[in-house]
Design an enzyme around this catalytic site. Sequence first.
Site, PDB file in Angstrom:
ATOM      1  N   ASP A  31      -9.916 -36.152 -32.114  1.00  0.00           N
ATOM      2  CA  ASP A  31      -8.613 -36.828 -32.037  1.00  0.00           C
ATOM      3  C   ASP A  31      -8.108 -36.978 -30.677  1.00  0.00           C
ATOM      4  N   ASP A  58     -11.412 -40.827 -28.282  1.00  0.00           N
ATOM      5  CA  ASP A  58     -10.709 -42.062 -28.952  1.00  0.00           C
ATOM      6  C   ASP A  58     -11.769 -42.895 -29.570  1.00  0.00           C
ATOM      7  N   PHE A  80      -9.874 -39.780 -40.929  1.00  0.00           N
ATOM      8  CA  PHE A  80      -8.366 -39.798 -41.017  1.00  0.00           C
ATOM      9  C   PHE A  80      -7.820 -40.822 -39.885  1.00  0.00           C
ATOM     10  N   SER A 124      -5.581 -45.612 -49.038  1.00  0.00           N
ATOM     11  CA  SER A 124      -4.293 -45.558 -49.321  1.00  0.00           C
ATOM     12  C   SER A 124      -3.980 -46.416 -50.831  1.00  0.00           C
ATOM     13  N   TYR A 148      -1.100 -53.117 -41.700  1.00  0.00           N
ATOM     14  CA  TYR A 148      -1.550 -51.805 -41.950  1.00  0.00           C
ATOM     15  C   TYR A 148      -2.208 -51.766 -43.206  1.00  0.00           C
ATOM     16  N   LYS A 152      -6.493 -51.133 -43.860  1.00  0.00           N
ATOM     17  CA  LYS A 152      -7.229 -50.183 -44.860  1.00  0.00           C
ATOM     18  C   LYS A 152      -8.197 -51.049 -45.648  1.00  0.00           C
ATOM     19  N   TYR A 176      -4.699 -42.307 -51.240  1.00  0.00           N
ATOM     20  CA  TYR A 176      -3.749 -41.353 -51.478  1.00  0.00           C
ATOM     21  C   TYR A 176      -2.684 -42.058 -51.771  1.00  0.00           C
ATOM     22  N   ASN A 178       1.602 -40.701 -52.318  1.00  0.00           N
ATOM     23  CA  ASN A 178       2.615 -40.308 -51.224  1.00  0.00           C
ATOM     24  C   ASN A 178       2.323 -38.946 -50.745  1.00  0.00           C
ATOM     25  N   ASN A 198       9.022 -42.579 -43.449  1.00  0.00           N
ATOM     26  CA  ASN A 198       8.693 -41.923 -44.810  1.00  0.00           C
ATOM     27  C   ASN A 198      10.163 -41.175 -45.328  1.00  0.00           C
ATOM     28  N   SER A 215      19.595 -42.689 -45.868  1.00  0.00           N
ATOM     29  CA  SER A 215      19.685 -43.978 -46.276  1.00  0.00           C
ATOM     30  C   SER A 215      18.895 -44.247 -47.576  1.00  0.00           C
ATOM     31  N   ASP A 294       9.626 -53.389 -49.862  1.00  0.00           N
ATOM     32  CA  ASP A 294       9.420 -52.255 -50.860  1.00  0.00           C
ATOM     33  C   ASP A 294       9.230 -52.827 -52.241  1.00  0.00           C
TER      34      ASP A 294
HETATM   35  P1  NAD Z   1      -1.456 -38.783 -38.851  1.00  0.00           P
HETATM   36  O1  NAD Z   1      -1.096 -39.983 -37.745  1.00  0.00           O
HETATM   37  O2  NAD Z   1      -0.972 -37.626 -38.937  1.00  0.00           O
HETATM   38  O3  NAD Z   1      -3.029 -38.440 -38.559  1.00  0.00           O
HETATM   39  C1  NAD Z   1      -3.900 -39.495 -37.899  1.00  0.00           C
HETATM   40  C2  NAD Z   1      -4.591 -38.937 -36.865  1.00  0.00           C
HETATM   41  O4  NAD Z   1      -5.454 -39.913 -36.273  1.00  0.00           O
HETATM   42  C3  NAD Z   1      -3.605 -38.567 -35.629  1.00  0.00           C
HETATM   43  O5  NAD Z   1      -3.832 -37.184 -35.216  1.00  0.00           O
HETATM   44  C4  NAD Z   1      -3.844 -39.559 -34.390  1.00  0.00           C
HETATM   45  O6  NAD Z   1      -3.714 -38.960 -33.272  1.00  0.00           O
HETATM   46  C5  NAD Z   1      -5.337 -39.829 -34.874  1.00  0.00           C
HETATM   47  N1  NAD Z   1      -5.684 -41.204 -34.318  1.00  0.00           N
HETATM   48  C6  NAD Z   1      -5.243 -42.248 -34.625  1.00  0.00           C
HETATM   49  N2  NAD Z   1      -6.107 -43.352 -33.799  1.00  0.00           N
HETATM   50  C7  NAD Z   1      -7.229 -42.534 -33.511  1.00  0.00           C
HETATM   51  C8  NAD Z   1      -8.224 -43.048 -32.289  1.00  0.00           C
HETATM   52  N3  NAD Z   1      -8.388 -44.321 -32.146  1.00  0.00           N
HETATM   53  N4  NAD Z   1      -9.015 -42.127 -31.894  1.00  0.00           N
HETATM   54  C9  NAD Z   1      -8.831 -40.719 -32.272  1.00  0.00           C
HETATM   55  N5  NAD Z   1      -7.904 -40.251 -32.909  1.00  0.00           N
HETATM   56  C10 NAD Z   1      -6.955 -41.312 -33.537  1.00  0.00           C
HETATM   57  O7  NAD Z   1      -1.498 -39.805 -40.225  1.00  0.00           O
HETATM   58  P2  NAD Z   1      -1.796 -38.988 -41.676  1.00  0.00           P
HETATM   59  O8  NAD Z   1      -0.668 -38.974 -42.444  1.00  0.00           O
HETATM   60  O9  NAD Z   1      -2.421 -37.421 -41.189  1.00  0.00           O
HETATM   61  O10 NAD Z   1      -2.964 -40.027 -42.193  1.00  0.00           O
HETATM   62  C11 NAD Z   1      -4.284 -39.553 -42.208  1.00  0.00           C
HETATM   63  C12 NAD Z   1      -4.905 -40.748 -42.876  1.00  0.00           C
HETATM   64  O11 NAD Z   1      -4.362 -41.111 -44.053  1.00  0.00           O
HETATM   65  C13 NAD Z   1      -4.677 -42.214 -41.969  1.00  0.00           C
HETATM   66  O12 NAD Z   1      -5.888 -42.907 -42.012  1.00  0.00           O
HETATM   67  C14 NAD Z   1      -3.700 -42.650 -43.042  1.00  0.00           C
HETATM   68  O13 NAD Z   1      -3.823 -44.362 -43.062  1.00  0.00           O
HETATM   69  C15 NAD Z   1      -4.005 -42.282 -44.465  1.00  0.00           C
HETATM   70  N6  NAD Z   1      -2.967 -42.173 -45.116  1.00  0.00           N
HETATM   71  C16 NAD Z   1      -1.937 -41.745 -45.043  1.00  0.00           C
HETATM   72  C17 NAD Z   1      -0.672 -41.699 -45.877  1.00  0.00           C
HETATM   73  C18 NAD Z   1       0.448 -40.873 -45.476  1.00  0.00           C
HETATM   74  O14 NAD Z   1       1.474 -41.292 -46.099  1.00  0.00           O
HETATM   75  N7  NAD Z   1       0.415 -39.987 -44.935  1.00  0.00           N
HETATM   76  C19 NAD Z   1      -0.930 -42.219 -47.072  1.00  0.00           C
HETATM   77  C20 NAD Z   1      -2.274 -43.027 -47.455  1.00  0.00           C
HETATM   78  C21 NAD Z   1      -3.108 -43.032 -46.480  1.00  0.00           C
HETATM   79  C1  WQD Z   2       9.303 -43.703 -50.613  1.00  0.00           C
HETATM   80  C2  WQD Z   2      10.481 -44.207 -51.288  1.00  0.00           C
HETATM   81  C3  WQD Z   2      11.594 -46.134 -50.261  1.00  0.00           C
HETATM   82  C4  WQD Z   2      12.765 -43.860 -46.534  1.00  0.00           C
HETATM   83  C5  WQD Z   2       4.562 -45.744 -47.641  1.00  0.00           C
HETATM   84  C6  WQD Z   2       3.623 -46.686 -46.956  1.00  0.00           C
HETATM   85  C7  WQD Z   2       2.154 -46.541 -47.857  1.00  0.00           C
HETATM   86  C8  WQD Z   2       1.828 -44.920 -47.537  1.00  0.00           C
HETATM   87  C9  WQD Z   2       2.678 -43.961 -47.836  1.00  0.00           C
HETATM   88  C10 WQD Z   2      -0.059 -44.960 -45.790  1.00  0.00           C
HETATM   89  C11 WQD Z   2      10.639 -45.807 -51.369  1.00  0.00           C
HETATM   90  C12 WQD Z   2      12.645 -44.891 -50.181  1.00  0.00           C
HETATM   91  C13 WQD Z   2      12.314 -44.259 -47.875  1.00  0.00           C
HETATM   92  C14 WQD Z   2      14.179 -43.710 -46.388  1.00  0.00           C
HETATM   93  C15 WQD Z   2      14.428 -44.461 -48.807  1.00  0.00           C
HETATM   94  N1  WQD Z   2       1.186 -44.711 -46.334  1.00  0.00           N
HETATM   95  N2  WQD Z   2      13.062 -44.508 -48.875  1.00  0.00           N
HETATM   96  N3  WQD Z   2      15.033 -44.087 -47.424  1.00  0.00           N
HETATM   97  O1  WQD Z   2       7.043 -46.759 -48.805  1.00  0.00           O
HETATM   98  O2  WQD Z   2       5.899 -45.673 -50.879  1.00  0.00           O
HETATM   99  O3  WQD Z   2       4.778 -45.580 -48.921  1.00  0.00           O
HETATM  100  O4  WQD Z   2       3.866 -44.310 -47.069  1.00  0.00           O
HETATM  101  O5  WQD Z   2      -0.900 -45.272 -46.223  1.00  0.00           O
HETATM  102  O6  WQD Z   2       1.160 -47.422 -47.489  1.00  0.00           O
HETATM  103  O7  WQD Z   2       4.125 -48.064 -47.254  1.00  0.00           O
HETATM  104  O8  WQD Z   2       6.753 -44.421 -48.763  1.00  0.00           O
HETATM  105  O9  WQD Z   2       8.082 -42.501 -47.829  1.00  0.00           O
HETATM  106  O10 WQD Z   2       8.509 -44.658 -47.088  1.00  0.00           O
HETATM  107  O11 WQD Z   2       9.211 -44.480 -49.263  1.00  0.00           O
HETATM  108  O12 WQD Z   2      15.160 -44.688 -49.657  1.00  0.00           O
HETATM  109  O13 WQD Z   2      14.668 -43.362 -45.338  1.00  0.00           O
HETATM  110  O14 WQD Z   2      11.519 -43.823 -50.620  1.00  0.00           O
HETATM  111  O15 WQD Z   2      12.288 -47.261 -50.331  1.00  0.00           O
HETATM  112  O16 WQD Z   2      11.210 -45.990 -52.474  1.00  0.00           O
HETATM  113  P1  WQD Z   2       6.090 -45.675 -49.444  1.00  0.00           P
HETATM  114  P2  WQD Z   2       7.881 -43.903 -48.007  1.00  0.00           P
END
Ligand code: NAD
Ligand code: WQD
Length: 350
Positions: A31, A58, A80, A124, A148, A152, A176, A178, A198, A215, A294
């Site tokens: 990381d 990196d 990840f 995602s 973003y 993906k 994934y 949420n 989020n 909000s 949204d």
């Molecule tokens: P996160 O930001 O907590 O974890 C990502 C990690 O990758 C971090 O520790 C960051 O420091 C590291 N990173 C980023 N760019 C890097 C680079 N160039 N070199 C080395 N390390 C790097 O995010 P997360 O929530 O754990 O998500 C993990 C993965 O899942 C991501 O790819 C994200 O797109 C995907 N994802 C997340 C969600 C979500 O809502 N959390 C939903 C769908 C998909």
């Molecule tokens: C959830 C619901 C908002 C914040 C995002 C990314 C998606 C994935 C997961 C990575 C929605 C509402 C939110 C707030 C609110 N990430 N909300 N007040 O938008 O479903 O997905 O995270 O891949 O790509 O788009 O998740 O948690 O932001 O929102 O009312 O302060 O909560 O409108 O209905 P979302 P979220």
Amino acid sequence: MRILLCGGTGYIGCHAYLVLAARGHEVTIADNFSNSSPQVLHRLETLTESSVNFHRVDMRDRLALAKLFSTRRFDAVVHFAALKAVGESCERPLDYFDNNISGTINLLQAMREAEVRNLVFSSSATVYGDPERLPIREDARLQVTNPYGRTKLVMEELIGDVCRADPAFRSANLRYFNPVGAHESGMVGEDPGGIPNNLMPYICQVAVGLRDKLSVFGGDWPTVDGTGVRDYIHVMDLARAHADALDYLAREDRNLTVNLGTGKGVSVLELVRGFEKASGRNIPYEIVDRRNGDVAEVYADPSLAQRLLGWRAEFDVDAMCRDAWRWQSLNPQGYASLFSTESDRALATA
Ligand code: NAD
Ligand code: WQD
């Protein structure tokens, strides 16, 4: 298996580490701490009672990646490492393409050179955009609505092309929904820097008094109570799916794309009520305008993951809220002690 977790100190990665280590795998983390804290490593060491094999790398640094792959013969990689904030990606698309796509190209090249041919990729539900039909199946139309999401989708396609070019290369795309919640110990969890994008981390910060009120983005959606509906999934269920996907690649020798969700839609207000019940705290909220980009409802059909991996989500919304609250109440400022100790400072500058 010897498994490399790229982005393994992040929110989902560190939970996956715990599951993989518990299953007896030999896990290495890489990381760059761009969105995580070195504190995570100490927490993982405490929880597993053993040292973590960590490399500060990196993904955009090809030489560093090649060096990492020369340290050990990995059987598989879980990828990840990405930037993930939708709003920020609209402001800084080049950074998102550079980090997410260049990083993935480098990783795939390093894997090819080291002859590592098993990849689990963090995709995602964002690749489905505004879905035409619910619940969403894996064969739904793919359409992205922000940079973003586009990264993906491009990464999924890139990995698909690598699989076609090298029939021995195996990949699992895990889409994934949420992810929320935390490890039951409350020692690791989600710690967004600044104002959370989020919903769940925002609720958590209201609950501990870091923010005044939530909000709620829109009260006039065509949903059960007018607020947005999503498929929240406990991060430990999600973490387990990575171990199951690695087993699948080893066992079936086939590629895989699956949704990871519970299949159950939950509204913003339902989540707020669940959190109030779990925490005993009142969550003040105000209904405001809809957030740009949204959509009303997003939830998965997770039956393919059950059929292929034997995986299904086990934790319900109450458990998600209980564990998110335990993490936040034990760590009101998250890993706020970031860089607060000598060892953290040493790690961060190493
Ligand atoms: P996160 O930001 O907590 O974890 C990502 C990690 O990758 C971090 O520790 C960051 O420091 C590291 N990173 C980023 N760019 C890097 C680079 N160039 N070199 C080395 N390390 C790097 O995010 P997360 O929530 O754990 O998500 C993990 C993965 O899942 C991501 O790819 C994200 O797109 C995907 N994802 C997340 C969600 C979500 O809502 N959390 C939903 C769908 C998909
Ligand atoms: C959830 C619901 C908002 C914040 C995002 C990314 C998606 C994935 C997961 C990575 C929605 C509402 C939110 C707030 C609110 N990430 N909300 N007040 O938008 O479903 O997905 O995270 O891949 O790509 O788009 O998740 O948690 O932001 O929102 O009312 O302060 O909560 O409108 O209905 P979302 P979220």
